[in-house]
Design an enzyme around this catalytic site. Structure first.
Site: not given
Ligand code: SPV
Ligand code: MN
Length: 654
Positions: A293-295, A409
């Site tokens: 969500c844009g963090k 990613r």
């Molecule tokens: C998230 O999904 O909030 C992430 C990647 O930062 S994970 O490692 O999949 O949680």
């Molecule tokens: Mn995360």
């Protein structure tokens, strides 16, 4: 309440190593001289037992201790290429890793908390009884490392010596996982004992990808043992399921903050970034947003970027709220990331110099990583997580497969991000947080920015995030409450976590109270009298919302009081938009900040229903909702369902 060290220690029970003596005997039998010498530098008995039991249970051919030296980092890189978990790309230091098509995100329905009989978890979480977990781990993790090297790394979740930093051991057969850990976390092999003693604890993560075949994938599990602060992850590779230094240990940190460090600490799913205000002053923000969500984009907007995902927070002796980033790198979503929206990140990714692990992107014939929304003309073929890909390729349901997964990613160190302030990020004193934000993917209800009237209303902003599902969670659908954007990582009952939030933000020790605000980038034209799903705002507007909060935190702008909090005045925003060379018509402001009262009321009603189903929620939450509802209903009675900003101003002055 959460009781630590309760019930059988699954790892010790299966591994069978109960004493330091037995551990040393096992090391002598299973490790070469170099590994033995490295292990001899670690004196923490509990950590040595965790390592010994992992070796005993998983039965690897060899053991590698990662000291964090350049030679060790290089060993892991090369091992990963040799093993095939990553492939090298033409850009120096760049590699690509693919996860199975079924594992393109966190597998929520197979991610379980290990609980003791009678122990409660969040209604939003899944759990497994200790005995069943014991049987499962025994069935799938015994001998899982046969034929492989087991790697052991010692990391810290924060700068050495920071009050809220907690060390962790990563034990894995996956070179991709260890390589990612090397990029994302601080190696503290040399200071592990000291850090574990200071923190009074440490976390343990045990993982193996095993066969990593699609046919074995249904058996994949992520178990988090809350009582023994140990994670077990098997038969999977996606970092969110395997690199449990990240979200696995974040969950334990949330538990410790909630049950053992109440009033003094918080563990949040938040970015940390600094904004430079008038006269060069630095104002630090910590902000929560659900995955996807844009963090990361928000964090990058600051002049002094510190972190994009997690924050360990505490109240310092000077009465400020302090935060450190438990990480030193980004595991960032690439979809829709381009030079316009994310210039710093794109520079680091597209120009030589950075070490980057790409995952689940498309690789073209000439070895370039590509993704949906990268700003260049899309290629027609390449290799992606489904193998050979061509434009129009269909999945088994006849749906077109996008060139890259929406949760594709990039993994890279923050050091390569131009606005990263490494000095401040490494300071164990953390940064003083003046502004806390909460946001979600909300297409039709809340304005782009609003500020809580007081700490209680601020806690309620966090409790009230609603957000649409994103690709980070496999199988997740629909708009749902995502309290504090931390909900997937809150192990215990939500009421306990909420109470810890009320206690923290109202603490008399917190003499410098932060501004607490809501943010929403996702309002659409369709929801404001126009047509379609196109957003009213753009990514670059984020600078204005943060810029306004920066001014507000210092009392440099006034705001309009409404039942849900304070909103900005048009003139102040117009000036800030001019600062990013963008015209900001009053008509757009009116769309963004008029209240669609029925939507807000419906949202409150839905949240009340959710929280009425939770046990032991503090009445304060319902009081705040009632207060807001009353104010909104009064507005509606006077002005109707759509209340303009002029009417909000008029109502506030009466
Ligand atoms: C998230 O999904 O909030 C992430 C990647 O930062 S994970 O490692 O999949 O949680
Ligand atoms: Mn995360």
């Amino acid at each position: 309440m959460l009781e630590l060290k309760k019930g059988i220690d699954i790892l010790a029970e299966i591994g069978g190593i109960k004493t330091a003596d037995a551990a040393h005997k096992l090391f002598a039998a299973r490790c070469d001289a170099e590994t033995l010498a490295r292990l001899s530098k670690i004196t923490n008995q509990e950590a040595l037992l965790k390592i010994a039991n992992s070796i005993s249970m998983m039965n690897p051919d060899a053991v590698f201790v990662n000291t964090g030296s350049e030679a060790d980092l290089q060993w892991v890189r090369e091992y990963s290429l040799a093993k095939g978990e990553e492939k090298s790309l033409p850009m120096p230091g760049h590699t690509v890793h693919f996860d199975l098509p079924a594992e393109q995100g966190r597998v929520v329905d197979k991610t379980l908390y290990i609980v003791n009989p009678g122990e409660e978890v969040s209604v939003l979480a899944r759990s497994i009884l200790r005995d069943e977990a014991f049987e499962y781990v025994k069935k799938f993790m015994v001998d899982i490392a046969k034929g492989k090297t087991l790697m052991i790394g010692f990391f810290n979740r924060g700068p050495v010596g920071a009050q809220a930093a907690i060390p962790a051991v990563e034990i894995t057969t996956s070179s991709y996982v260890m390589h990612s850990a090397n990029i994302l976390y601080r190696n503290v092999y040399a200071q592990f004992d000291q850090e574990a003693a200071r923190a009074g604890t440490f976390f343990t993560n045990v993982h193996s990808e095993g066969t990593n075949r699609p046919e074995d994938f249904p058996n994949m599990r992520v178990f988090m043992d809350r009582s023994w602060l140990t994670t077990f992850s098997m038969l999977c590779t996606y970092a969110g399921n395997t690199l449990l230094l990240k979200k696995g240990n974040h969950r334990f940190a949330v538990d410790l903050s909630t049950y053992y460090r109440r009033e003094s600490e918080l563990s949040e799913h938040m970015f940390i970034t600094g904004m430079t205000g008038p006269g060069g002053r630095k104002t630090y923000f910590a902000g929560a947003a659900p995955s996807g969500c844009g963090k990361t984009t928000t964090a990058m907007v600051g002049s002094d970027f510190i972190g994009d995902d997690l924050a360990q927070i505490w109240i310092a002796a000077d009465g400020t709220m302090r935060a450190v980033n438990p990480e030193i790198g980004i595991f960032g979503i690439v979809q829709d990331m381009n030079r316009e929206s994310d210039p710093y990140l794109m520079k680091a990714l597209r120009e030589p110099g950075a070490e980057v692990i790409w995952s689940n992107v498309l690789i073209t014939e000439d070895g370039t990583p590509r993704w949906v929304g990268d700003g260049d003309p899309p290629p027609t073929r390449g290799i992606n997580y489904t193998g050979e890909w061509w434009e129009g390729k269909l999945d088994e349901n006849g749906k077109p497969i996008p060139m890259s997964n929406p949760n594709a990613r990039c993994t890279l160190s923050n050091m390569h991000i131009e606005n990263y302030n490494a000095t401040v990020a490494q300071d164990p004193a953390g940064v003083p947080i003046s502004v806390v934000t909460y946001s979600g993917r909300d297409s039709d209800t809340m304005p782009p920015v609003w500020v809580a009237k007081n700490p209680d209303h601020g806690v309620v902003i966090g409790a009230s995030i609603f957000s649409a599902a994103t690709a980070t969670e496999v199988g997740a659908k629909g708009v749902r409450p995502q309290p504090w954007a931390n909900e997937p990582f809150i192990p215990g009952p939500l009421a306990d976590y909420m109470e810890a939030q009320f206690v923290f933000f109202n603490s008399p020790k917190l003499t410098h109270k932060p501004v607490i605000a809501g943010l929403n980038y996702f309002l659409t034209h369709g929801a404001r009298g126009g047509e379609g799903n196109k957003l009213l705002g753009e990514k670059r507007d984020v600078k204005v919302w943060l810029g306004w909060l920066e001014l507000y935190a210092h009392g440099d702008v006034s705001a309009i009081e409404t039942p849900i909090g304070y909103i900005p005045r048009y003139e102040d925003l117009r000036k800030l938009f001019a600062g990013i060379n963008k015209e900001y018509p009053k008509s757009l402001y009116d769309k963004q900040f008029s209240f669609y009262v029925d939507n807000i009321l419906a949202r409150i009603a839905r949240l009340e229903e959710v929280y009425r189903n939770e046990k032991n929620v503090l009445p304060r939450l319902f009081e705040v909702y009632a207060e807001q509802r009353q104010g909104l209903e009064a507005l509606k009675a006077k002005y109707g369902s759509i209340v303009s900003v002029e009417q909000l101003i008029e109502a506030a002055s009466n």
